[in-house]
Design an enzyme around this catalytic site. Structure first.
Site, mmCIF file in Angstrom:
data_model
loop_
_atom_site.group_PDB
_atom_site.id
_atom_site.type_symbol
_atom_site.label_atom_id
_atom_site.label_comp_id
_atom_site.label_asym_id
_atom_site.label_seq_id
_atom_site.Cartn_x
_atom_site.Cartn_y
_atom_site.Cartn_z
ATOM 1 N N ASP A 1 0.851 -1.190 0.000
ATOM 2 C CA ASP A 1 0.000 0.000 0.000
ATOM 3 C C ASP A 1 0.888 1.242 0.000
ATOM 4 O O ASP A 1 0.794 2.101 0.874
ATOM 5 C CB ASP A 1 -0.923 -0.021 1.233
ATOM 6 C CG ASP A 1 -1.934 1.117 1.210
ATOM 7 O OD1 ASP A 1 -2.116 1.733 0.151
ATOM 8 O OD2 ASP A 1 -2.528 1.402 2.267
ATOM 9 N N PHE A 2 1.772 1.315 -1.002
ATOM 10 C CA PHE A 2 2.682 2.444 -1.122
ATOM 11 C C PHE A 2 1.909 3.641 -1.662
ATOM 12 O O PHE A 2 1.334 3.582 -2.749
ATOM 13 C CB PHE A 2 3.839 2.105 -2.057
ATOM 14 C CG PHE A 2 4.879 1.202 -1.451
ATOM 15 C CD1 PHE A 2 4.620 0.490 -0.286
ATOM 16 C CD2 PHE A 2 6.115 1.044 -2.056
ATOM 17 C CE1 PHE A 2 5.577 -0.354 0.269
ATOM 18 C CE2 PHE A 2 7.085 0.214 -1.513
ATOM 19 C CZ PHE A 2 6.813 -0.483 -0.347
ATOM 20 N N GLU A 3 1.917 4.726 -0.926
ATOM 21 C CA GLU A 3 1.184 5.925 -1.317
ATOM 22 C C GLU A 3 2.124 7.130 -1.325
ATOM 23 O O GLU A 3 3.328 7.006 -1.069
ATOM 24 C CB GLU A 3 0.000 6.155 -0.369
ATOM 25 C CG GLU A 3 -1.011 5.011 -0.350
ATOM 26 C CD GLU A 3 -2.194 5.274 0.569
ATOM 27 O OE1 GLU A 3 -2.444 6.453 0.895
ATOM 28 O OE2 GLU A 3 -2.867 4.303 0.966
ATOM 29 N N GLY A 4 1.566 8.301 -1.596
ATOM 30 C CA GLY A 4 2.338 9.533 -1.551
ATOM 31 C C GLY A 4 3.515 9.524 -2.505
ATOM 32 O O GLY A 4 3.361 9.359 -3.714
ATOM 33 N N GLN B 1 -7.535 1.866 -5.173
ATOM 34 C CA GLN B 1 -8.377 2.701 -4.325
ATOM 35 C C GLN B 1 -9.206 3.649 -5.204
ATOM 36 O O GLN B 1 -8.709 4.672 -5.656
ATOM 37 C CB GLN B 1 -7.523 3.517 -3.353
ATOM 38 C CG GLN B 1 -6.665 2.683 -2.418
ATOM 39 C CD GLN B 1 -5.784 3.544 -1.534
ATOM 40 O OE1 GLN B 1 -6.161 4.637 -1.124
ATOM 41 N NE2 GLN B 1 -4.585 3.049 -1.238
#
Length: 587
Positions: A371-374, A462
């Site tokens: 869940d790598f974000e940003g 998402q």
């Protein structure tokens, strides 16, 4: 003498309009538009009831073309009515000098015309219209090519539309087609939504490379020197379910949820033992790095001061085993909104592998959720091909995950939860772009998904906290309703050219590898979708009903299911999300 005079010279071919469906009254029949850039509109139009609307995207200038049979050594006039800025009309393959004309004046309909002469051995030309990079959509209508008809007196006649088309699945990835031979036809073309046409010379075809558990619709057209026939009546076939890599062990339709295991928020803490049986995959949120670039991932249960009802380590581990005994999967989710992870070095890569392994082993988990974000993933300048990435944070992540998969074997469950910015936005933009200046994160998950697709159990993008995203219909879609989930999921199950480059197509994922990601309540995230709209989206994607105005490129009864942020928020909302899932899939 009278008979001799009557013989005379042969009659010249009469002038005719040789373009098929130049008014677009039959949709896109006869036309091919790059990158799925063309669509049909009913307003505004120049004549009739339809016109072509084409939208440039990324490096695709929205070129729509048709190959037309012509007579050698003859003069032709090409014309069309257009509307928009920087609209081009042209012909190629003339055998002499190819031609093009254009207008840069937006506003009212404007007529473009040009003429050319075919070469002494030219029997076909390609007529086309297109826009320009970075420009908005343009319109084309009443396109004509007027000149000598090669099918005039004594010439070949246009073949009839094929009849008797049948389609039958021969495996989970192939379909056999047969139809009645058409008198005078020299070739046939098989048409399937969202796929390149397939040309054959006999009245049968084998279509391969399909997706398991998916319904496909086919049509066939016939061709000879005079041109191409109308398409046949459609025939459909559904491929049977196939095996999948990347873990498995999930039910045919699975419900995935994130459990706030390491922190509390307004939704409250939920003990592992209290997670209802509806949830098939439980992602522990979150394992986070000691620093952005360390690769050292740590996980701990929520502190008692923050979560007074938290269970003990022993109770938590026992509850994990109980869930697994009931057939559930429990994964460690890495990252989240606050857990930036950049594996910029091989040392960080190796630390990631060892630290994630330690968590999996300590809690007896089934696998990993990424869940790598940003700013965790971005593409270096010049890294433009998702099939062969060169950016260290991408290359090292792929390598680390493959190492984990090899260590834990075929039962290792691998899921991913990227945002739309990192996946579907790649249809328009990829990294910094060929000239730089774009957001380097655009589409940055695509090389990771592609490299790991044979190991991937489930991708649940998402579909929330998202801006408007362009779908394969070249229209922008906004979150919150069925339309957004239909369009975004259709992209994953159909595949798409990355940054509009038709030479670099991101291939479709299997439907059993895809779930739709949504927030459980209005408090859980922007873009909450009501149960009614969720049901519409599922109906469209799995049954092709309730689709609204969006036209999907297939039907996928094998779609794996739904993901939500989060289990805690669903409890806060009275379990509305999971109850709707159970009601739909009979849980």
């Amino acid at each position: 003498m009278a008979g001799f005079l009557a013989a005379g010279p042969p009659a010249a071919a009469a002038d005719a309009d040789l373009v098929r469906n130049g008014g677009f009254e039959a949709g896109l029949d006869g036309w091919s538009c790059s990158g799925g850039s063309g669509t049909i509109v009913t307003t505004p139009v120049h004549g009739g009831s339809s016109a072509l609307r084409a939208t440039p995207a990324g490096q695709d200038n929205a070129r729509c073309s048709q190959t037309v049979t012509v007579a050698p050594d003859s003069t032709y006039t090409l014309g069309a009515w257009v509307q928009g800025a920087y609209v081009y009309l042209g012909a190629s393959g003339t055998g002499t000098t190819d031609v093009s004309t254009w207008t840069q004046t937006p506003g009212a309909w404007k007529q473009l015309t040009t003429t050319f002469r075919t070469g002494p051995s030219t029997t076909s030309v390609t007529v086309h219209t297109h826009g320009w990079y970075g420009q908005p959509a343009h319109l084309t209508d009443d396109l004509t090519l007027v000149g000598p008809d090669p099918g005039g007196p004594g010439g070949p006649q246009l073949p009839a539309a094929p009849t008797g088309l049948t389609a039958s699945a021969t495996s989970s990835t192939s379909v056999a087609l047969t139809w009645s031979a058409v008198p005078g036809a020299t070739s046939y073309t098989v048409h399937r939504d969202g796929a390149a046409p397939l040309s054959v010379t006999s009245a049968s075809a084998a279509v391969t490379g399909l997706t398991a558990a998916t319904t496909y619709t086919f049509r066939v057209s016939a061709a000879n020197a005079a041109g191409t026939s109308p398409q046949s009546a459609p025939a459909t076939a559904t491929t049977p379910g196939g095996g999948g890599g990347g873990g498995g062990g999930l039910p045919a339709h699975a419900l995935v949820g994130y459990l706030h295991a390491s922190f509390a928020n307004g939704s409250g803490y939920v003990r592992m033992a209290d997670v209802p049986a509806s949830w098939d995959v439980i992602n522990l949120a979150f394992g986070e790095p000691t620093s952005v670039t360390s690769g050292d991932i740590r996980f701990r249960l929520c502190p008692v001061a923050e979560c007074p009802n938290v269970e003990s380590e022993a109770e938590f581990k026992a509850a994990v085993k109980a869930k697994q005994a009931a057939g559930k999967k429990v994964l460690i989710s890495i990252g989240g909104q606050n857990g930036q992870v950049q594996l910029a070095s091989t040392a960080a890569r190796d630390t990631f592998v060892s630290s994630v392994s330690k968590i999996i082993d300590e809690y007896g988990l089934d696998g990993l959720d990424i869940d790598f974000e940003g700013h965790s993933l971005s593409l270096a300048t010049g890294d433009t091909d998702f099939r062969a990435p060169t950016t260290p944070v991408i290359v090292n992540l792929v390598s680390a995950v493959k190492t984990l998969k090899a260590k834990y074997g075929p039962g290792f469950v691998l899921t991913m939860a990227p945002e739309t910015f990192f996946v579907q936005l790649g249809y328009q933009y990829y990294g910094s772009g060929p000239w730089g200046g774009q957001d380097q994160r655009a589409g940055a998950y695509l090389p990771v998904i592609h490299a790991l697709r044979d190991d991937l159990t489930l991708l649940h993008v998402q579909d929330y906290n998202s801006g408007s995203i362009m779908g394969l219909d070249n229209q922008y879609h906004s979150m919150g309703g069925a339309d957004f989930h239909i369009a975004m999921t259709d992209m994953l199950l159909t595949g798409f050219p990355v940054a509009g480059n038709t030479a670099r197509v991101f291939p479709a994922l299997r439907p059993d590898q895809v779930a739709i990601g949504l927030p459980a309540t209005t408090d859980a995230g922007n873009g909450h979708t009501s149960p009614t709209e969720v049901t519409k989206a599922l109906n469209c994607l799995t049954k092709k009903t309730d689709c609204g105005t969006y036209r999907t490129h297939g039907t996928w009864p094998g779609l794996r299911g739904l993901m939500t942020w989060s289990i805690n928020w669903d409890r806060f909302g009275g379990w509305e999300f999971s109850r709707n899932f159970d009601a739909y899939f009979g849980g």
